[in-house]
Design an enzyme around this catalytic site. Structure first.
Site, PDB file in Angstrom:
ATOM      1  N   PRO A  28     -11.301  -0.282  -3.913  1.00  0.00           N
ATOM      2  CA  PRO A  28     -10.974  -0.494  -2.524  1.00  0.00           C
ATOM      3  C   PRO A  28      -9.602  -0.617  -2.171  1.00  0.00           C
ATOM      4  O   PRO A  28      -9.075  -1.715  -2.650  1.00  0.00           O
ATOM      5  CB  PRO A  28     -11.851  -1.671  -1.975  1.00  0.00           C
ATOM      6  CG  PRO A  28     -12.039  -2.391  -3.377  1.00  0.00           C
ATOM      7  CD  PRO A  28     -12.012  -1.530  -4.483  1.00  0.00           C
ATOM      8  N   MET A  29      -8.980   0.250  -1.306  1.00  0.00           N
ATOM      9  CA  MET A  29      -7.503  -0.021  -1.041  1.00  0.00           C
ATOM     10  C   MET A  29      -7.519   0.332   0.643  1.00  0.00           C
ATOM     11  O   MET A  29      -7.264   1.492   0.872  1.00  0.00           O
ATOM     12  CB  MET A  29      -6.689   0.886  -1.793  1.00  0.00           C
ATOM     13  CG  MET A  29      -6.470   0.703  -3.308  1.00  0.00           C
ATOM     14  SD  MET A  29      -5.795   2.015  -4.327  1.00  0.00           S
ATOM     15  CE  MET A  29      -6.660   3.219  -4.359  1.00  0.00           C
ATOM     16  N   ALA A  30      -7.093  -0.711   1.327  1.00  0.00           N
ATOM     17  CA  ALA A  30      -6.738  -0.611   2.647  1.00  0.00           C
ATOM     18  C   ALA A  30      -5.611   0.670   2.761  1.00  0.00           C
ATOM     19  O   ALA A  30      -4.469   0.570   2.308  1.00  0.00           O
ATOM     20  CB  ALA A  30      -6.342  -1.643   3.293  1.00  0.00           C
ATOM     21  N   CYS A  61      -8.629 -10.300  -0.958  1.00  0.00           N
ATOM     22  CA  CYS A  61      -7.724  -9.883  -0.240  1.00  0.00           C
ATOM     23  C   CYS A  61      -6.984 -10.845   0.097  1.00  0.00           C
ATOM     24  O   CYS A  61      -7.265 -11.874   0.817  1.00  0.00           O
ATOM     25  CB  CYS A  61      -8.201  -9.067   0.750  1.00  0.00           C
ATOM     26  SG  CYS A  61      -6.968  -8.414   1.913  1.00  0.00           S
ATOM     27  N   GLY A  87      -6.831  -4.559 -12.604  1.00  0.00           N
ATOM     28  CA  GLY A  87      -5.281  -4.856 -12.367  1.00  0.00           C
ATOM     29  C   GLY A  87      -4.530  -3.982 -13.496  1.00  0.00           C
ATOM     30  O   GLY A  87      -4.845  -4.133 -14.603  1.00  0.00           O
ATOM     31  N   GLY A 133      -6.664   1.473  -9.054  1.00  0.00           N
ATOM     32  CA  GLY A 133      -6.396   1.472  -7.761  1.00  0.00           C
ATOM     33  C   GLY A 133      -4.989   2.421  -7.494  1.00  0.00           C
ATOM     34  O   GLY A 133      -5.410   3.826  -7.591  1.00  0.00           O
TER      35      GLY A 133
END
Length: 335
Positions: free
Chosen positions: A19-21, A105, A203, A226
């Site tokens: 999930p990446m805004a 977050c 990561g 990500g």
């Protein structure tokens, strides 16, 4: 959707889209899923927004693309009753495969309302997982960091598993670290060995080779990728099938154009009535790191026609030989 989604998906090789805004929206999720991502995760959605903020099934953060499957909806919040209701609404409106609690977050605007703040009071997080589990038959998971400013990841993960989490994703940094330094995969390995549920590691994964090595070295059930997957959805194909070729520039250019077309199809006209692709300016150049001469044009596009014009030298030209996925890797992913 019956329970056991994570267990079923983890029977196959592959990796997960983080999930990446501002990044893991429907068009990017579609491209990742088509290339074999085990599952994808939505941008985080405010539970208070779903319950108290007047949101509806039209919310673009939660709305699936037509036919979307294997998508996990991630919620953030800190109030059990509101999170439980948000789970019910998310399930009814967005047809997720599972629900995930954001506990990682570190952005200041989220503080006090969930996210990494829950690492300071993990006992609250346990009540949130219990409340979410009570509101759905779907799998419920949590994505954590190692801790707030020190590593408490084993203790927190054990508490989450006891509260009913079906899976735990661990990003190998504390909240205080934000995205500095290197992710601590040794710490992730200790979590994987200490809990009875699958652990996904996250990561600094930017290549297929890194992903394979981390999974083998740490014993995690899968890795989550990500920003390393932004502009390179073929990473998921490499990990799902073993294919290791980074597509030639012409194929990547066609995918750039398709990404723009998917964006317009999903979002429709903007508030000015323009079928705009401006939000993709930060994404599209990452498909073509070996063609820096196209960057200036790609970071100024407004429409699909602009994208096609910028890519004309590649779309009209002959294909170039494929190069290894690793050679096409970008900045490491740090979800």
């Amino acid at each position: 959707m019956t329970p056991g989604f994570y267990a079923r998906r983890l029977q196959a090789p592959g990796a997960v889209l983080a999930p990446m805004a501002g990044y893991s929206d429907a068009p990017l999720r579609q491209l990742a899923a088509e290339q074999g991502a085990l599952w994808t995760v939505s941008e985080m959605i405010s539970s208070r927004g779903l319950v108290l903020g007047g949101e509806s099934e039209k919310l673009t953060l939660g709305r699936p693309y037509p036919g979307e499957q294997g998508r996990v909806v991630q919620l953030f919040g800190a109030e059990p009753d509101i999170l439980a209701e948000a789970v019910r609404r998310a399930e009814a409106w967005f047809a997720p495969a599972a629900l995930d609690l954001n506990m990682g977050c570190p952005v200041p605007k989220v503080r006090g309302r969930g996210g990494a703040c829950l690492l300071q009071t993990p006992e609250v997080a346990y009540t949130l997982i219990t409340a979410m589990r009570g509101a759905t038959r779907l799998d419920v998971s949590a994505k954590i960091r190692l801790g707030w400013d020190e590593n408490r990841s084993v203790e927190i993960a054990q508490g989450l598993a006891a509260a009913g989490a079906s899976l735990i994703t661990v990003h190998g940094r504390t909240s205080a670290q934000r995205y500095t330094g290197e992710a601590d995969w040794d710490a992730i390995a200790r979590v994987a060995a200490a809990v009875p549920v699958p652990v996904v590691g996250s990561g600094d994964i930017g290549t297929a080779a890194q992903a394979r090595a981390r999974r083998q070295e740490t014993g995690v059930a899968a890795v989550m990728i990500g920003r390393g997957a932004v502009g390179n959805p073929w990473l998921f194909r490499a990990l799902a099938t073993g294919e290791g070729a980074f597509p030639p520039a012409a194929e990547r250019a066609r995918t750039v154009l398709r990404h723009a077309e998917l964006h317009v199809a999903f979002y429709g006209p903007d508030r000015f009535g323009l079928a705009s692709v401006r939000p993709l300016r930060k994404v599209l150049p990452r498909y073509l790191p070996d063609h820096p001469e196209l960057r200036d044009a790609l970071v100024q596009v407004d429409t699909v026609a602009d994208v096609a014009a910028a890519l004309a030298p590649l779309l009209d030209g002959a294909a170039v030989p494929a190069v290894p996925v690793e050679a096409g890797a970008y900045a490491v992913g740090r979800p």
